[in-house]
Design a protein around this motif. Structure first.
Motif, PDB file in Angstrom:
ATOM      1  N   MET A   1      -1.993  10.778   3.430  1.00 50.36           N
ATOM      2  CA  MET A   1      -2.725   9.586   3.096  1.00 50.36           C
ATOM      3  C   MET A   1      -1.937   8.720   2.114  1.00 50.36           C
ATOM      4  SD  MET A   1      -5.335   8.006   3.892  1.00 50.36           S
ATOM      5  CE  MET A   1      -6.959   7.464   3.621  1.00 50.36           C
ATOM      6  N   ASN A   2      -1.204   9.353   1.181  1.00 52.56           N
ATOM      7  CA  ASN A   2      -0.409   8.583   0.243  1.00 52.56           C
ATOM      8  C   ASN A   2       0.657   7.770   0.956  1.00 52.56           C
ATOM      9  OD1 ASN A   2      -1.845   9.468  -1.936  1.00 52.56           O
ATOM     10  ND2 ASN A   2      -0.449  11.141  -2.409  1.00 52.56           N
ATOM     11  N   PHE A   3       1.237   8.344   2.007  1.00 55.00           N
ATOM     12  CA  PHE A   3       2.247   7.617   2.769  1.00 55.00           C
ATOM     13  C   PHE A   3       1.650   6.389   3.430  1.00 55.00           C
ATOM     14  CE2 PHE A   3       4.616   6.846   6.710  1.00 55.00           C
ATOM     15  CZ  PHE A   3       5.850   6.540   6.161  1.00 55.00           C
ATOM     16  N   ALA A   4       0.443   6.512   3.960  1.00 51.05           N
ATOM     17  CA  ALA A   4      -0.215   5.373   4.598  1.00 51.05           C
ATOM     18  C   ALA A   4      -0.506   4.277   3.571  1.00 51.05           C
ATOM     19  CB  ALA A   4      -1.508   5.821   5.275  1.00 51.05           C
ATOM     20  N   LEU A   5      -0.923   4.648   2.376  1.00 52.38           N
ATOM     21  CA  LEU A   5      -1.181   3.665   1.331  1.00 52.38           C
ATOM     22  C   LEU A   5       0.116   2.979   0.894  1.00 52.38           C
ATOM     23  CD1 LEU A   5      -3.756   5.599  -0.843  1.00 52.38           C
ATOM     24  CD2 LEU A   5      -4.189   3.673   0.666  1.00 52.38           C
ATOM     25  N   GLN A   6       1.172   3.744   0.755  1.00 52.35           N
ATOM     26  CA  GLN A   6       2.450   3.155   0.387  1.00 52.35           C
ATOM     27  C   GLN A   6       2.951   2.215   1.469  1.00 52.35           C
ATOM     28  OE1 GLN A   6       4.923   6.516  -0.432  1.00 52.35           O
ATOM     29  NE2 GLN A   6       4.060   6.854  -2.466  1.00 52.35           N
ATOM     30  N   ALA A   7       2.776   2.600   2.725  1.00 50.92           N
ATOM     31  CA  ALA A   7       3.190   1.743   3.831  1.00 50.92           C
ATOM     32  C   ALA A   7       2.391   0.441   3.837  1.00 50.92           C
ATOM     33  CB  ALA A   7       3.024   2.481   5.162  1.00 50.92           C
ATOM     34  N   CYS A  33      -5.789  -9.481   2.151  1.00 49.57           N
ATOM     35  CA  CYS A  33      -6.742  -8.563   2.785  1.00 49.57           C
ATOM     36  C   CYS A  33      -6.128  -7.179   2.934  1.00 49.57           C
ATOM     37  CB  CYS A  33      -7.190  -9.096   4.134  1.00 49.57           C
ATOM     38  SG  CYS A  33      -8.272 -10.531   4.010  1.00 49.57           S
ATOM     39  N   LEU A  34      -4.847  -7.115   3.307  1.00 45.82           N
ATOM     40  CA  LEU A  34      -4.165  -5.818   3.389  1.00 45.82           C
ATOM     41  C   LEU A  34      -4.118  -5.138   2.027  1.00 45.82           C
ATOM     42  CD1 LEU A  34      -1.076  -6.346   5.717  1.00 45.82           C
ATOM     43  CD2 LEU A  34      -2.989  -4.806   6.069  1.00 45.82           C
ATOM     44  N   LEU A  35      -3.843  -5.900   0.980  1.00 46.30           N
ATOM     45  CA  LEU A  35      -3.826  -5.325  -0.362  1.00 46.30           C
ATOM     46  C   LEU A  35      -5.213  -4.829  -0.773  1.00 46.30           C
ATOM     47  CD1 LEU A  35      -1.515  -7.805  -2.274  1.00 46.30           C
ATOM     48  CD2 LEU A  35      -1.025  -5.452  -1.656  1.00 46.30           C
ATOM     49  N   GLY A  36      -6.241  -5.564  -0.389  1.00 43.34           N
ATOM     50  CA  GLY A  36      -7.603  -5.122  -0.681  1.00 43.34           C
ATOM     51  C   GLY A  36      -7.961  -3.839   0.040  1.00 43.34           C
ATOM     52  N   ALA A  38      -5.836  -1.556   1.051  1.00 45.59           N
ATOM     53  CA  ALA A  38      -5.074  -0.481   0.409  1.00 45.59           C
ATOM     54  C   ALA A  38      -5.730  -0.056  -0.900  1.00 45.59           C
ATOM     55  CB  ALA A  38      -3.638  -0.928   0.161  1.00 45.59           C
ATOM     56  N   GLY A  39      -6.245  -1.022  -1.659  1.00 52.54           N
ATOM     57  CA  GLY A  39      -6.924  -0.685  -2.910  1.00 52.54           C
ATOM     58  C   GLY A  39      -8.196   0.110  -2.684  1.00 52.54           C
ATOM     59  N   VAL A  43      -8.977   4.293  -3.727  1.00 49.00           N
ATOM     60  CA  VAL A  43     -10.097   4.823  -4.507  1.00 49.00           C
ATOM     61  C   VAL A  43     -10.679   6.051  -3.823  1.00 49.00           C
ATOM     62  CG1 VAL A  43     -12.445   4.315  -5.278  1.00 49.00           C
ATOM     63  CG2 VAL A  43     -10.648   2.622  -5.581  1.00 49.00           C
ATOM     64  N   VAL A  44     -10.767   5.988  -2.508  1.00 43.17           N
ATOM     65  CA  VAL A  44     -11.344   7.091  -1.747  1.00 43.17           C
ATOM     66  C   VAL A  44     -10.351   8.238  -1.593  1.00 43.17           C
ATOM     67  CG1 VAL A  44     -12.314   7.743   0.488  1.00 43.17           C
ATOM     68  CG2 VAL A  44     -12.888   5.545  -0.525  1.00 43.17           C
ATOM     69  N   ALA A  45      -9.069   7.922  -1.398  1.00 40.76           N
ATOM     70  CA  ALA A  45      -8.088   8.933  -1.016  1.00 40.76           C
ATOM     71  C   ALA A  45      -7.537   9.730  -2.187  1.00 40.76           C
ATOM     72  CB  ALA A  45      -6.928   8.271  -0.286  1.00 40.76           C
ATOM     73  N   LEU A  46      -7.514   9.186  -3.363  1.00 40.72           N
ATOM     74  CA  LEU A  46      -6.821   9.833  -4.467  1.00 40.72           C
ATOM     75  C   LEU A  46      -7.764  10.585  -5.394  1.00 40.72           C
ATOM     76  CD1 LEU A  46      -4.259   7.028  -5.333  1.00 40.72           C
ATOM     77  CD2 LEU A  46      -3.920   9.053  -3.919  1.00 40.72           C
ATOM     78  N   ARG A  47      -8.637  11.369  -4.840  1.00 39.51           N
ATOM     79  CA  ARG A  47      -9.561  12.174  -5.652  1.00 39.51           C
ATOM     80  C   ARG A  47      -8.829  13.402  -6.155  1.00 39.51           C
ATOM     81  NH1 ARG A  47     -14.471   9.633  -6.630  1.00 39.51           N
ATOM     82  NH2 ARG A  47     -14.770   8.201  -4.918  1.00 39.51           N
ATOM     83  N   ARG A  48      -8.707  13.496  -7.448  1.00 37.07           N
ATOM     84  CA  ARG A  48      -8.069  14.648  -8.072  1.00 37.07           C
ATOM     85  C   ARG A  48      -8.969  15.136  -9.200  1.00 37.07           C
ATOM     86  NH1 ARG A  48      -2.127  12.035  -8.586  1.00 37.07           N
ATOM     87  NH2 ARG A  48      -1.571  12.185  -6.397  1.00 37.07           N
TER      88      ARG A  48
END
Length: 68
Positions: A1-7, A33-36, A38-39, A43-48
């Motif tokens: 998922m991090n790779f998709a966000l970076q892309a 819109c793409l930046l939004g 990704a943001g 929030v959803v993907a980086l749960r730690r």
């Protein structure tokens, strides 16, 4: 998922530069819109699990903020 966000971020920033450098709103709205997206995904993907902050980092941050 991090790779998709970076892309998504890389593609958005490249498109901002290619489409008149983001100076005209008409051309920059799709990339914003793409930046939004990704943001929102970040929030959803980086749960730690929450880790407590180190005291040395907090002290360094306080000294830096005081310097500024």
């Amino acid at each position: 998922m991090n790779f998709a966000l970076q892309a998504l971020l890389i593609v958005a920033f490249l498109l901002i530069e290619v489409l008149i450098g983001g100076t005209r709103l008409l051309f920059s709205v799709p990339t914003y819109c793409l930046l939004g997206v990704a943001g929102c995904l970040s929030v959803v993907a980086l749960r730690r699990p929450a880790m407590p902050a180190r005291v040395s980092c907090l002290v360094a941050m306080a000294i830096f903020a005081g310097y500024l």
